[in-house]
Design an enzyme around this catalytic site. Sequence first.
Site, PDB file in Angstrom:
ATOM      1  N   ASP A   8       0.855  -1.171   0.000  1.00  0.00           N
ATOM      2  CA  ASP A   8       0.000   0.000   0.000  1.00  0.00           C
ATOM      3  C   ASP A   8       0.906   1.240   0.000  1.00  0.00           C
ATOM      4  O   ASP A   8       2.115   1.137   0.251  1.00  0.00           O
ATOM      5  CB  ASP A   8      -0.888  -0.028   1.248  1.00  0.00           C
ATOM      6  CG  ASP A   8      -1.862   1.129   1.302  1.00  0.00           C
ATOM      7  OD1 ASP A   8      -2.369   1.535   0.251  1.00  0.00           O
ATOM      8  OD2 ASP A   8      -2.092   1.640   2.425  1.00  0.00           O
ATOM      9  N   ASP A  10      -0.058   5.057   1.203  1.00  0.00           N
ATOM     10  CA  ASP A  10      -0.152   6.014   2.302  1.00  0.00           C
ATOM     11  C   ASP A  10      -0.083   5.321   3.657  1.00  0.00           C
ATOM     12  O   ASP A  10      -0.758   4.319   3.906  1.00  0.00           O
ATOM     13  CB  ASP A  10      -1.463   6.800   2.211  1.00  0.00           C
ATOM     14  CG  ASP A  10      -1.521   7.663   0.957  1.00  0.00           C
ATOM     15  OD1 ASP A  10      -0.454   7.948   0.385  1.00  0.00           O
ATOM     16  OD2 ASP A  10      -2.632   8.052   0.555  1.00  0.00           O
TER      17      ASP A  10
END
Length: 481
Positions: A8, A10
């Site tokens: 991922d 953020d």
Amino acid sequence: MTGAAFFDLDRTLLPKASGPALSAAMRETGVVTSRLPGESLLFGYFNLLGESLGSIALARQAVLVAKGRPADAFDEAAEVAADVLEPMVAPFARMLIDEHHEAGRLVVLATTTPEHLILPFAERLGIDVVIATRYEVGEDGAFTGRNDGHFVWSMGKMAAVREWADEEGIDLEESFAYSDSIYDAPLLKAVGNPGAVNPDPRLQALATVARWPVLHFDTSPGVVKVPIIGVELQQIVTTLTRPEFFPYAKFTIEGEENVPRTGPVILVGNHRSYFDVTTMLVAMGRTGRTGRFLGKKELFDVPLLGLFARAMGGIVVDRFNDDPDSPGAFANAVRTLAGGELVAMMPEGTIPRGIHFFEPGMTGYPGAARLAHLTSATVIPFALSGTEKVWPRSERLPRMTQLLSRPEVRVRFGEPVDLKYRSVPRDMDRIFDAITQMLPPEVREPARPTLAELALTYPEGTVPDEDRWFAVDGDEQVREV
């Protein structure tokens, strides 16, 4: 079939949201002229507590901002944003990407962030594949204001990953996935090797129940941080380990300004007492840094103490199948230094006992010099004295009744050791000499001990018959403590 590694973006590869940097880049390049409603508030919440339905609603609106603009209108903004975002990636994340590549796995960025805004960033990290939200481009070459395919979030991310994996022959059971968000639970559950990185409160709970590893890419693997506030356990411990909590010892800490506040550092010192650990926690609180201490396996095998030591990032040294120069301990120390952290070690390996406690100078393992040669980390010597008067090896507990005659416990941090980088043994001698020169004269060149003083250096206070000759009063009877 082989596996892949899915990251991922953020609060995972990046320590916080990428949105502010992307928005600023778009405004700087003139592709947009205003902020989206509620942007600052939502990103602030995101950075503290993680993804929310509000931040996702904001992300869904972004496709409308691009409507009518040429497909290449955001290219410059994407490069500007990459300039800001790429340095934010923590060193341990970079090392993990490299390790997956070395293992033959494709590294995939799986993110809700629009593909056209994040591709330059992914390329700079050497990421192989980007699975991201794509905006539809019409026949006129402009964005239509609709998504092209999945909105890559939660189940949409899982669907996009599964489709890609099926097309490329990737086995998800052999794959790894890393995310901070509970909304990525479907992906984390789908792979054989999930990792909760800087998890939000709900993912923290799920990871605990599911026994998934909890990671933080800005610290060494295994280091525990307090959820939500993101503070290392060791930072809390050093804050609480204050001199006033130990009224039976008088602490003197000197030279803490010699310890660099950032970058790889190797702290090397002598070992005199069980009280050395407490003393170093007090001293580390003055340096403003946390450190990863090398400790013998027996310490980590103690049920509660071992868990505590591991949670603070301790590096295990097995003295029988391993030593401070072993592949296991040594490799972990190298990794820690490569991540810009501090490694602390006592190269004598254990508290000297008997005759060796009173011998001048130091001897021990050359691991500190080897680490310095390999990593070019700054070597800072430290010298401990007086800790044996608080907790001699012969006693099971510290002498906590010495309130009126507190022994002085001294820690001195020296200036960086001037290594020559030609010979590990010679440079290790330089480190030992630097430590020795900071010791008080009575420790640097100790007098021949009495039998009672010699007894204090042995467990249970029992001096072996063959060592009694070393004492000044070698015929004196010494009771067992």
